[in-house]
Design a protein around this motif. Structure first.
Motif, PDB file in Angstrom:
ATOM      1  N   ALA A 296       0.814  -1.219   0.000  1.00 58.78           N
ATOM      2  CA  ALA A 296       0.000   0.000   0.000  1.00 58.78           C
ATOM      3  C   ALA A 296       0.846   1.266   0.000  1.00 58.78           C
ATOM      4  CB  ALA A 296      -0.933  -0.001   1.212  1.00 58.78           C
TER       5      ALA A 296
ATOM      6  N   ASP B  10      -4.845   1.306   4.142  1.00 57.37           N
ATOM      7  CA  ASP B  10      -4.768   2.108   2.920  1.00 57.37           C
ATOM      8  C   ASP B  10      -4.990   3.569   3.285  1.00 57.37           C
ATOM      9  OD1 ASP B  10      -5.087   3.385   0.498  1.00 57.37           O
ATOM     10  OD2 ASP B  10      -6.405   1.874  -0.368  1.00 57.37           O
TER      11      ASP B  10
ATOM     12  N   ASN C 251      -5.127   5.031  -5.382  1.00 58.19           N
ATOM     13  CA  ASN C 251      -5.387   3.932  -4.451  1.00 58.19           C
ATOM     14  C   ASN C 251      -4.125   3.118  -4.253  1.00 58.19           C
ATOM     15  OD1 ASN C 251      -5.502   1.366  -6.236  1.00 58.19           O
ATOM     16  ND2 ASN C 251      -6.829   2.806  -7.323  1.00 58.19           N
ATOM     17  N   SER C 252      -4.141   2.242  -3.271  1.00 58.13           N
ATOM     18  CA  SER C 252      -2.929   1.504  -2.914  1.00 58.13           C
ATOM     19  C   SER C 252      -2.425   0.623  -4.047  1.00 58.13           C
ATOM     20  CB  SER C 252      -3.191   0.649  -1.675  1.00 58.13           C
ATOM     21  OG  SER C 252      -4.224  -0.281  -1.906  1.00 58.13           O
TER      22      SER C 252
ATOM     23  N   THR D 158       8.146  -0.040  -3.927  1.00 53.95           N
ATOM     24  CA  THR D 158       8.321   0.519  -2.592  1.00 53.95           C
ATOM     25  C   THR D 158       9.773   0.370  -2.183  1.00 53.95           C
ATOM     26  OG1 THR D 158       6.032  -0.048  -1.971  1.00 53.95           O
ATOM     27  CG2 THR D 158       7.573   0.402  -0.182  1.00 53.95           C
TER      28      THR D 158
END
Length: 446
Positions: free
Chosen positions: A117, A316, A401-402, A408
């Motif tokens: 997320a 989220d 949105n996630s 990441t």
């Protein structure tokens, strides 16, 4: 040409003043951002050991979840649509029956969900067997400020959740000794005040003293419920924030979650002492009320945002931010026709820098800026719900949105690439969590 560990090429970036700058690249060496700038300049100066071609995508700071409960992954879906009191009917029997293995499985799932997320850091309000959470943070590559469940009062049978005053301090000190700075500095151990109705004055005094001695933070639930306010008025003749000031607990090292039932005087008091408030919009709206976000902002306080655990909602922050926006507009904007009661750019700042300050890393996290820690996310903003856009920052908050998070990066290391966890077996983590969920349900009888 110099060598860096990671080169993110040909991207847009979210600047520290929350604008979007196109045609950029970001170079990362060791754990930090070493250059941000024009793509041609940065690409010509650095050769990356690892390269992410982020053509058309957006690089921004990782989100910070300022208040969560890692153990509640195994309570997912259980507390929604239930009558009060959820604390006594579900949370206490559930948490007091958790084994170390349950907590480890839950924490691993929690970290995996957060990574996917775009949440790179979190603050855990405390639970049992928190050494297992620390181990999961180290293993998964996350960054976190965690504390044990700290309470020495109350009539509910809580198992290891409730301890003597001395044991509460001892357990936290032992956790601090064993895990402070673990994972290359990604783990911070804090003290916790579960809530004022379950913590004695003696315990709070000792926590304040020890947190100063160890130079660490304090995480507490504050003014979440009317019963807490009533308790303080009846027992101390003070509102909760006033009582905490009397105890010497209000300071920049204090993170307070929820902050729903605060008066304007309370908010002024918290601003004076530079306390870090964190709002949990969906939990607040559906259970206790709504925090006075504009009042904090008017006093120059930048709050953080938290999900409050997974028992009732996904981890989220996009969802939480939109709920916060809608609630503020309904409560403060609409009645006085103020369309800017909570601007989208301010929400982004709360999701990033607000959380970074709350976990005492405001100088190192929260911005794509040279010298800061490389806790970054790369978002796909080319989808039909995001592109084209006349005002990309507004669209990012309103439509993101996630699942838009492609990559990441935490502490300079890529932990998710193209939506795939790099060093973790996602299927195994989910399967193990399912096994432990069934076991703890059987033991707790919920």
């Amino acid at each position: 040409m110099k060598q860096c560990d990671l080169l993110i090429k040909n991207c847009s970036i979210l600047t520290p003043d929350f604008q979007i700058r196109k045609d950029c690249s970001v170079a990362v060496s060791d754990t930090r951002i070493c250059q941000v700038g024009d793509a041609r300049t940065v690409n010509g100066a650095w050769q990356g050991k690892e390269v992410i071609d982020a053509e058309g995508n957006l690089v921004m700071p990782g989100f910070v979840d300022g208040h969560t409960h890692t153990c509640q992954q195994l309570l997912r879906g259980r507390t929604a649509d239930e009558y009060p009191m959820i604390w006594t009917r579900f949370l206490v029997p559930f948490e007091s029956n958790l084994s170390p293995e349950d907590v480890r499985a839950s924490a691993r799932l929690h970290c995996a969900e957060m990574i996917k997320a775009g949440i790179t850091s979190f603050a855990d309000a405390g639970g049992v067997h928190m050494e297992e959470v620390a181990e999961a943070v180290v293993e998964t590559g996350m960054r976190a400020a965690i504390c044990p469940s700290t309470m020495d009062m109350g009539n509910v049978v809580c198992g290891e959740m409730k301890r003597s005053t001395q044991d509460c301090i001892r357990v936290t000190e032992e956790l601090h000794k064993g895990y402070q700075g673990a994972g290359n500095g990604r783990v911070d151990i804090w003290f916790g005040i579960r809530q004022l109705m379950t913590c004695s004055k003696e315990l709070i005094e000792k926590i304040v003293e020890k947190a100063q001695e160890l130079d660490t933070g304090i995480h507490m639930h504050l003014c979440e419920h009317k019963d807490e306010v009533s308790y303080c008025l009846q027992n101390y003749g003070l509102r909760p924030a006033e009582f905490m000031e009397e105890m010497g607990a209000l300071s920049p090292r204090l993170l307070t979650a929820h902050n729903v039932l605060l008066t304007e005087t309370d908010i002024t008091l918290m601003a004076k002492w530079e306390v870090h408030p964190v709002f949990c919009p969906i939990a607040n709206l559906t259970n206790h009320g709504f925090p006075k976000v504009p009042s904090f902002l008017e006093r120059g306080v930048l709050p953080g945002i938290g999900c409050d655990g997974a028992s009732h909602i996904a981890l989220d922050l996009f969802t939480q931010a939109r709920a916060l926006k809608a609630g503020v507009m309904a409560q403060w904007g609409l009645p006085v026709f103020d369309p800017k009661a909570l601007p989208n750019a301010k929400l982004l700042e709360m999701m990033t820098m607000g959380g970074a300050r709350a976990i005492r890393h405001g100088e190192e996290l929260g911005a794509v800026e040279e010298g800061r820690k490389a806790d970054l996310i790369v978002l796909d903003v080319k989808g039909p719900h995001m592109s084209p856009s006349q005002r990309p920052v507004n669209t990012l908050v309103s439509a993101g949105n996630s699942h838009d998070v492609l990559h990441t990066i935490i502490d300079g290391r890529v932990v998710m690439k193209n939506r795939q966890l790099v060093d973790l077996d996602e299927e195994e983590i989910i399967a193990k969590a399912g096994e432990h969920m069934e076991a703890v349900i059987a033991r707790s009888g919920i």
